[in-house]
Scaffold this motif. Structure first.
Motif, PDB file in Angstrom:
ATOM      1  N   ALA A  65       0.844  -1.207   0.000  1.00  0.00           N
ATOM      2  CA  ALA A  65       0.000   0.000   0.000  1.00  0.00           C
ATOM      3  C   ALA A  65       0.874   1.251   0.000  1.00  0.00           C
ATOM      4  O   ALA A  65       0.587   2.224  -0.703  1.00  0.00           O
ATOM      5  CB  ALA A  65      -0.934  -0.018   1.202  1.00  0.00           C
ATOM      6  N   ALA A  66       1.939   1.233   0.773  1.00  0.00           N
ATOM      7  CA  ALA A  66       2.846   2.376   0.833  1.00  0.00           C
ATOM      8  C   ALA A  66       3.540   2.579  -0.503  1.00  0.00           C
ATOM      9  O   ALA A  66       3.672   3.711  -0.981  1.00  0.00           O
ATOM     10  CB  ALA A  66       3.874   2.167   1.947  1.00  0.00           C
ATOM     11  N   ASN A  67       3.964   1.495  -1.129  1.00  0.00           N
ATOM     12  CA  ASN A  67       4.630   1.572  -2.425  1.00  0.00           C
ATOM     13  C   ASN A  67       3.705   2.170  -3.485  1.00  0.00           C
ATOM     14  O   ASN A  67       4.131   2.996  -4.296  1.00  0.00           O
ATOM     15  CB  ASN A  67       5.117   0.184  -2.840  1.00  0.00           C
ATOM     16  N   SER A  68       2.440   1.777  -3.444  1.00  0.00           N
ATOM     17  CA  SER A  68       1.497   2.305  -4.441  1.00  0.00           C
ATOM     18  C   SER A  68       1.234   3.795  -4.231  1.00  0.00           C
ATOM     19  O   SER A  68       0.848   4.494  -5.160  1.00  0.00           O
ATOM     20  CB  SER A  68       0.181   1.522  -4.407  1.00  0.00           C
ATOM     21  N   ARG A  69       1.433   4.270  -3.013  1.00  0.00           N
ATOM     22  CA  ARG A  69       1.255   5.692  -2.698  1.00  0.00           C
ATOM     23  C   ARG A  69       2.576   6.457  -2.752  1.00  0.00           C
ATOM     24  O   ARG A  69       2.617   7.662  -2.521  1.00  0.00           O
ATOM     25  CB  ARG A  69       0.655   5.848  -1.300  1.00  0.00           C
ATOM     26  N   ASP A  70       3.656   5.737  -3.000  1.00  0.00           N
ATOM     27  CA  ASP A  70       4.994   6.311  -3.091  1.00  0.00           C
ATOM     28  C   ASP A  70       5.406   7.020  -1.796  1.00  0.00           C
ATOM     29  O   ASP A  70       5.913   8.140  -1.812  1.00  0.00           O
ATOM     30  CB  ASP A  70       5.104   7.263  -4.288  1.00  0.00           C
ATOM     31  N   VAL A  71       5.145   6.348  -0.670  1.00  0.00           N
ATOM     32  CA  VAL A  71       5.573   6.843   0.643  1.00  0.00           C
ATOM     33  C   VAL A  71       6.241   5.700   1.398  1.00  0.00           C
ATOM     34  O   VAL A  71       5.938   4.523   1.141  1.00  0.00           O
ATOM     35  CB  VAL A  71       4.396   7.399   1.492  1.00  0.00           C
ATOM     36  N   PRO A  72       7.136   5.999   2.329  1.00  0.00           N
ATOM     37  CA  PRO A  72       7.719   4.936   3.142  1.00  0.00           C
ATOM     38  C   PRO A  72       6.629   4.248   3.979  1.00  0.00           C
ATOM     39  O   PRO A  72       5.695   4.897   4.450  1.00  0.00           O
ATOM     40  CB  PRO A  72       8.704   5.675   4.050  1.00  0.00           C
ATOM     41  N   TYR A  73       6.749   2.951   4.172  1.00  0.00           N
ATOM     42  CA  TYR A  73       5.695   2.219   4.868  1.00  0.00           C
ATOM     43  C   TYR A  73       5.534   2.675   6.313  1.00  0.00           C
ATOM     44  O   TYR A  73       4.420   2.703   6.845  1.00  0.00           O
ATOM     45  CB  TYR A  73       5.905   0.698   4.782  1.00  0.00           C
ATOM     46  N   GLN A  74       6.630   3.077   6.970  1.00  0.00           N
ATOM     47  CA  GLN A  74       6.513   3.555   8.356  1.00  0.00           C
ATOM     48  C   GLN A  74       5.741   4.874   8.408  1.00  0.00           C
ATOM     49  O   GLN A  74       4.955   5.103   9.327  1.00  0.00           O
ATOM     50  CB  GLN A  74       7.896   3.711   8.979  1.00  0.00           C
TER      51      GLN A  74
END
Length: 88
Positions: A65-74
């Motif tokens: 989900a973080a990758n699809s939003r282009d943000v770090p997962y933390q």
């Protein structure tokens, strides 16, 4: 009703100033009704490192989900937690 305020003494160092304000009421020295609000936009909140155990499949889903939003997962976890806390 104008209250006469005391003069703030000069301090030799920060420790002396700290001791003074711990022992004295600032309203005897300052008129807080005339104070200006200050914004400090560059301050960052203090953070605390925690350990959180998650099932691997849940962590993998969060990372996707973080990758699809282009943000770090933390960061995404923090965003989700903040949103959930503000709901209540």
């Amino acid at each position: 009703m104008n209250k006469q305020h005391k003069t703030i003494p000069k301090f030799a160092d920060e420790a002396q100033e700290r001791a003074f304000w711990e022992a004295n009421d600032s309203t005897d020295y300052l008129d807080w009704s005339k104070a200006n609000k200050v914004t400090l936009p560059n301050l960052k909140p203090t953070t605390k490192t925690i350990s959180l155990r998650l099932p691997q499949h849940l962590l993998d889903s969060i990372k996707a989900a973080a990758n699809s939003r282009d943000v770090p997962y933390q960061s995404l976890i923090k965003i989700w937690l903040q949103e959930k806390v503000h709901v209540h």
